[in-house]
Scaffold this active site. Sequence first.
Site: not given
Ligand code: ADP
Length: 327
Positions: A14, A75, A106, A131, A175
């Site tokens: 995000g 993403r 995260d 967040d 969320r």
């Molecule tokens: P944010 O960083 O805002 O929490 P996301 O949860 O969508 O956003 O995570 C961003 C990107 O990080 C994901 O699209 C994916 O490519 C990568 N990612 C998220 N979780 C994992 C994971 N457990 N292992 C590897 N890559 C991950």
Amino acid sequence: MSEIKKIGVFTSGGDAPGMNACIRAVVRTAVFYGVEVVGIRRGYQGMLESDFWDMDARSVGNIIHLGGTILKTARCTEFMTDEGTEKAYNNLKEYGIDALVAIGGDGTARGAERLSNRFKIPTICIPGTIDNDLYGSDFTLGYDTATNTVIEAIDKIRDTAASHNRLFFIEVMGRDSGCIALRSGIAGGAEAVLLPERATGVDELISKLSVDAKNKKTSSIVIVAEGDKSGGAYQLAEHVKEKFNFYDIKVTILGHLQRGGSPSSFDRVLASRLGFAAVKELLNGKTRQMIGLRGNSIVLTPLEEALNASHFKLEDDLMEMVSVLSI
Ligand code: ADP
């Protein structure tokens, strides 16, 4: 002397106001210390596609005040597979990128942890999400700006609420985290705040609003985090409408406008401090750390610890304060 020659910087997940100020700080600190810096566009997706940008001090001119991210964000599910992570690493290696600064939430930090753990590429994560739900920093990039955006909206809604005896349900982002809702509820003088971390029942809300009405309140504002367990602002409005037929009940969903806008001074300073410190810590040999602000100090938390710790703990005294100050 550090062995790092080329730092890759990216934003992922995000977007959040302050990401650009952070990119600027990373790029200019690296350049200052004689290290090359490469922008990786669209987060892990760009890593998989070798979407790299050789940056210099001028690449980040006139961006400190801009919301969003000039590196774009995305993403990417392919990165989450073993093959995807390996492909991303091989692309980085081929381009000579030997250290990373990851700016995101995260998920971004989980991805960075996975990559740096498996391939031993030095990595520092900077918490960037509106967040405020990451362990390792009192504040994340974008949170202050987002709450300022929300209170600006609440202030405007208050004018119409007060003029028409209206009961407003304002739904804000969050969320899993009620940080935006709680802080903006306090700063916006809301009558009640509903959060994902706490099961405030509809009955509890009705009794609070009933007391307020008895105390001659003619309008009220309720802030609802989108992840609230009672189902969101529309559902709550539906539940309470029979009880409060003397109010004109309205719902406003603030949505993505909370993600945008020029970063506040707080976010710009935080972004600059974290970006500057992240590069210095990498050059000092640190890796697999979340960098953050605690009190007024920059601190490092091992990524593994940051990702396994429980998130923001809701302060009970603040929830009590919302009720007391809105009598
Ligand atoms: P944010 O960083 O805002 O929490 P996301 O949860 O969508 O956003 O995570 C961003 C990107 O990080 C994901 O699209 C994916 O490519 C990568 N990612 C998220 N979780 C994992 C994971 N457990 N292992 C590897 N890559 C991950």
